[in-house]
Write an enzyme that holds these catalytic residues in place. Structure first.
Site, short mmCIF file in Angstrom:
data_model
loop_
_atom_site.label_atom_id
_atom_site.label_comp_id
_atom_site.label_asym_id
_atom_site.label_seq_id
_atom_site.Cartn_x
_atom_site.Cartn_y
_atom_site.Cartn_z
N MET A 64 -8.48 55.60 30.27
CA MET A 64 -8.83 57.02 30.14
C MET A 64 -8.31 57.78 31.37
O MET A 64 -8.83 58.82 31.74
CB MET A 64 -10.35 57.17 30.00
CG MET A 64 -10.91 56.45 28.77
SD MET A 64 -12.44 57.18 28.12
CE MET A 64 -13.55 56.97 29.52
N HIS A 82 -7.38 53.59 39.02
CA HIS A 82 -7.69 53.00 40.31
C HIS A 82 -7.04 51.61 40.36
O HIS A 82 -6.33 51.21 39.43
CB HIS A 82 -9.21 52.94 40.53
CG HIS A 82 -9.97 52.32 39.39
ND1 HIS A 82 -9.82 51.00 39.02
CD2 HIS A 82 -10.85 52.87 38.51
CE1 HIS A 82 -10.59 50.74 37.98
NE2 HIS A 82 -11.23 51.86 37.64
N ASP A 83 -7.31 50.88 41.44
CA ASP A 83 -6.64 49.59 41.62
C ASP A 83 -6.97 48.59 40.52
O ASP A 83 -6.21 47.64 40.30
CB ASP A 83 -7.02 48.97 42.98
CG ASP A 83 -6.38 49.73 44.14
OD1 ASP A 83 -5.58 50.65 43.88
OD2 ASP A 83 -6.71 49.41 45.30
N GLY A 84 -8.11 48.77 39.85
CA GLY A 84 -8.44 47.90 38.73
C GLY A 84 -7.43 48.08 37.60
O GLY A 84 -6.90 47.10 37.05
N HIS A 85 -7.11 49.34 37.28
CA HIS A 85 -6.08 49.60 36.26
C HIS A 85 -4.74 49.02 36.70
O HIS A 85 -4.01 48.42 35.91
CB HIS A 85 -5.92 51.10 36.04
CG HIS A 85 -7.15 51.79 35.52
ND1 HIS A 85 -7.92 52.63 36.30
CD2 HIS A 85 -7.75 51.78 34.31
CE1 HIS A 85 -8.92 53.11 35.59
NE2 HIS A 85 -8.86 52.59 34.38
N GLY A 110 -10.17 45.42 31.39
CA GLY A 110 -10.84 44.90 32.56
C GLY A 110 -12.15 44.20 32.20
O GLY A 110 -12.84 44.60 31.26
N LYS A 123 -14.75 44.37 33.93
CA LYS A 123 -15.90 45.15 34.35
C LYS A 123 -16.71 45.60 33.10
O LYS A 123 -17.93 45.51 33.09
CB LYS A 123 -15.51 46.36 35.18
CG LYS A 123 -16.76 47.08 35.73
CD LYS A 123 -16.44 48.19 36.69
CE LYS A 123 -15.82 49.35 35.99
NZ LYS A 123 -16.80 50.10 35.15
N ASP A 124 -15.99 46.07 32.09
CA ASP A 124 -16.65 46.38 30.82
C ASP A 124 -16.64 45.10 29.99
O ASP A 124 -15.88 44.97 29.03
CB ASP A 124 -15.94 47.53 30.13
CG ASP A 124 -16.05 48.83 30.90
OD1 ASP A 124 -16.94 49.62 30.58
OD2 ASP A 124 -15.28 49.03 31.86
N ARG A 165 -15.71 56.29 37.73
CA ARG A 165 -16.93 57.07 37.94
C ARG A 165 -17.45 56.98 39.38
O ARG A 165 -18.38 57.69 39.74
CB ARG A 165 -18.02 56.64 36.96
CG ARG A 165 -17.71 57.07 35.52
CD ARG A 165 -18.84 56.77 34.56
NE ARG A 165 -18.66 57.45 33.29
CZ ARG A 165 -18.22 56.88 32.16
NH1 ARG A 165 -17.88 55.61 32.15
NH2 ARG A 165 -18.09 57.60 31.05
#
Lengths: 283, 283
Positions: A34, A38-41, A152, A154-155, A192
């Site tokens: 979305m 960030h670094d996760g993406h 990820g 995380k979700d 977020r």
């Protein structure tokens, strides 16, 4: 110099770009986002580049997965920065439809996930969420037609829901999870996190610390119930409103009370002020 | 001599067959059926052969679109006759999965159609029907990946629901309707006509006769309400339990009360004994 990604905003330009990119049967990986990258993406993009010959990233803030009281209006939009990062990573294609392209007038079809989407975790607190996610991800898959898609961890529940949905609807897309990327103090990266005040930001790593401590107690043979109850106390004492701290089977997401009963995942969701954070680890 | 169709019963053999059939970018049309083939199905196969280079027919009696009290168990199965007809028509591929292949253990995803699926016609009397249809048709489309798919106009609302679903989920399948094929006395062909006793069979054409008479009155300028009410009386007097006789906009399926307000479709559903029949015509 890296080439600029192709930016597609209509289905016809998307299909043209896909045909061009994959003309010699090149494999294509999709990283659905979305935006507010960030670094996760970025770690998902890098994983995608290792797994497939071409990489597409979708950027679409999906209204269907926000409830009326949630943060659709204020969700961070950082197109310029996102584009720069994706260009630096050598992404081949950005799929950036608007809401009318994704949900044209008369749109009337929902993909409704059950199974892992009814585990009593995120679905309990965000009842519309996974219906919105499953519908838009099904569409992203049929629009982009990638060979694989990366999400990820995380979700974590979302990863399970999307994996099940893609298999159930025979979409021909392999769903791959990417490890959670954390700030130096352990906070899981999230678009977020920008909502957090300095005070909240310094409190936020309590979630990960508690997950780690709880997992350690479980590995040390403590009773699950006691470990989880103490963990919940710690999170609340730090100033969070706790939605859940739970131990679940890492595949089925069903409740589990011993490390012997399967791979265990600890999952947490809590609000600090108006910002809701989630995190999880292997126990 | 026509070649025998390839018969695929597993997804891997289906995908192999599809790749082989369409290797030189041949276009592929799919005719989804539940078997028990009649001349209506054959007319769809012939239409498919005119529109595409290769033709696949799926035969799958889909449990998900039958309610518990409906005729799943007794639905006619005529594999040998079906195969002979499809061979005679020069069909290239028959996709004949079993229930476990279509809905493997843990299956947990539903495609829920709204819009035309909530028109208050079939959906009112068979509340589970279109959810079951939309889910299985979405899967048939992603499994077979045809360029187009053909559905009979007898299930007029289904044709609208499937068209909307395929567009909404970007399945890349053009949905094409085929005209209703009738017995000499006007009864619309249906796999369920075999359930009719000789007496019921001789009564059944009342539905089509009433549709024609009602449409004529509408075209002659009669009030819609009066024409429909008289039509309903005729159907009931013939011994049917009437579910509905309605005039709807042929595209949106919304109620309509004048020929000036758009193309009009007259739709009827009624039970004779335990057999439920449907039919429709352009007014």
């Amino acid at each position: 110099m890296t080439r600029s990604p192709i930016i597609a905003r209509s289905l016809s330009s998307l299909h043209r770009a896909r045909t061009e990119l994959c003309k010699r049967n090149a494999t294509l990986a999709l990283v659905p986002t979305m935006g507010a990258l960030h670094d996760g993406h970025v770690s998902l993009v890098r994983l995608a580049k290792r797994r497939a010959q071409k990489v597409a990233v979708s950027i679409f803030v999906n209204p269907a997965q926000f409830a009326a009281h949630e943060d659709l209006g204020s969700y961070p939009r950082t197109w310029k920065e996102d584009l720069a990062r994706l260009k630096a990573e050598g992404v081949d294609l950005i799929w950036n439809p608007d809401v009318k392209t994704m949900y044209p007038d008369g749109f009337a079809t929902r993909v409704v996930p059950e199974g892992p989407a009814l585990a009593g975790l995120e679905d309990k607190f965000r009842p519309h969420f996974f219906g919105g996610v499953a519908t838009v991800v099904a569409k992203l898959f049929t629009q982009v037609r990638p060979d694989m898609a990366l999400f990820g961890e995380k979700d974590f529940q979302q990863l399970k829901v999307v994996t099940r949905m893609a298999r159930d609807l025979d979409l021909g897309v392999k769903v791959v999870g990417g490890a959670i990327i954390r700030e130096r103090d352990g906070l899981a990266m999230s678009s977020r996190n920008v909502y957090l005040s300095p005070d909240q930001r310094s409190t936020a790593p309590v979630l990960f610390r508690t997950l780690k401590a709880t997992a350690k107690r479980m590995r040390d043979g403590d009773n699950f119930k006691a470990a989880l109850s103490d963990g919940a106390d710690l999170i609340r004492q730090a100033g969070f409103a706790l939605d859940y701290l739970e131990a679940r089977h890492a595949e089925t997401l069903s409740p589990i009370s011993s490390l012997n009963d399967g791979p265990v995942r600890l999952l947490v969701a809590a609000k600090i002020g108006t910002t809701r954070l989630i995190d999880n680890i292997r126990a």
